[in-house]
Design a protein around this motif. Structure first.
Motif: not given
Length: 356
Positions: A214-217, A231-237, A242-251, A268-272
């Motif tokens: 219930x903590x991580x989504x 020969x593969x490429x992808x881009x996901x953002x 996380x219930x206690x650590x906060x919200x992070x932007x991820x790519x 790349x991960x950026x958050x509190x």
């Protein structure tokens, strides 16, 4: 009255016998069993049943499979064991139309990752000029009470899977839920539209959702392309909550290999209090992870990759690490004693505090 009841009873029995014979004649279990075995053989697999398939017409035409075993040709360790399964068939197939399966259900399957990996490694190499193809699935697929193991080690239990049809230009839905070996619930939902564009397989409108307990989504959206081999490429953002650590932007960005660089995954991960910018070669990382879990007493090395990470706190299985800083590859600062060559992919940083 007795004579009338006897006539009615005999008529009903004859009708039941006629119906049973008609069901067997229409469904032709041997034909479908042979079709499945031929398709498995074309993929280098052997399919066996503990007893012949049994037909039924209600609530819809179907064949019941018993004691399913799938293994690589010539191999002793099965890739999949299942107590049973069910193939739902359309009426047009029963009345002489093309052989089509509208739904596949598998009960209590057990998948062995070691056997699966051995079969994949034995597959013939795919030519560079061979365009990718979409393995069409006209049926819906349903799996209940499954498990994933590596040898005798349980990795996932109580696994359920629901998938729709897979065809070019049609949105493909997939939903998976399972529990880890220690009981942690996991859930995955995926939706994407596959299509062939030129000589490449394109996945459009990817929507991915992952949760752990219930903590991580995590939610990601984007697209991907595969032309064959590396020969593969992808881009996901998206975001990681996380219930206690906060919200992070991820790519996540996957860069295809070329003559000088391997297939590369940028994360790349950026958050509190937590930041990461890592570049990981997924194929080399998979080989490294295979050595870690092989138990062949090889010396443990630093995983391949480069970048940096500043992590305030990590909780893993009762172990807490605080104040972790990583510098790997080209992110490692030069030192005064740089005359001696550094070992591959070193890791430097502050000494973390560890508590149990």
């Amino acid at each position: 009255m007795r004579r009338i009841l006897a006539i009615v009873g005999a008529t009903a029995l004859a009708a039941l016998l006629l119906l049973a014979g008609s069901v067997y004649f229409l469904l032709q279990p041997d034909r479908f069993t042979a079709m499945l075995q031929n398709q498995a053989a074309n993929a280098g697999l052997e399919l066996n049943l503990s007893r012949p398939a049994s037909p039924s017409l209600f609530p819809r035409p179907a064949l019941d499979l018993h004691g399913i075993t799938i293994n690589a040709q010539g191999a002793n360790r099965p890739i999949l064991l299942a107590s049973g399964g069910r193939l739902a068939l359309p009426w047009r197939t029963l009345l002489g139309g093309p052989t089509v399966i509208t739904r596949l259900e598998i009960n209590s399957p057990r998948v062995d990752l070691d056997a699966l990996q051995a079969w994949i490694n034995a597959l013939p190499a795919r030519g560079q000029d061979t365009p990718p193809d979409i393995p069409r699935i006209d049926t819906g697929v349903s799996i209940d009470h499954g498990s994933v193991v590596r040898g005798d080690q349980l990795l996932l239990g109580n696994l359920s899977l629901e998938a729709g049809s897979l065809a070019s230009g049609v949105p493909f839905p997939l939903s998976v839920s399972a529990n880890t070996a220690d009981g942690m619930p996991l859930q995955l939902r995926l939706s994407a539209t596959p299509r062939i564009q030129g000589n490449a397989l394109q996945l459009e409108n990817i929507a991915l959702y992952l949760s752990q307990g219930a903590a991580t989504h995590m939610q990601l959206a984007g697209s991907a392309r595969w032309h064959g081999a590396a020969d593969a490429a992808a881009s996901l953002t998206g975001t990681l909550d996380h219930a206690t650590a906060g919200q992070y932007a991820i790519s996540l960005a996957l860069t295809p290999a070329d003559q000088s660089k391997p297939l590369l995954l940028s994360l790349k991960l950026d958050g509190p209090d937590n930041h990461a910018d890592l570049r990981l070669p997924p194929l080399a990382l998979a080989r490294w992870w295979g050595h870690v879990g092989s138990g062949d007493n090889t010396q443990l090395t630093v995983p391949p990759g480069s970048g940096h990470a500043d992590i305030a706190k990590i909780d893993m299985g009762g172990i807490t690490i605080e104040g972790l800083t990583l510098r790997a590859g080209d992110e490692v600062p030069a030192t005064a004693s740089a005359a001696a060559p550094a070992s591959p992919a070193p890791v430097q940083g502050k000494k973390p505090a560890v508590s149990r």
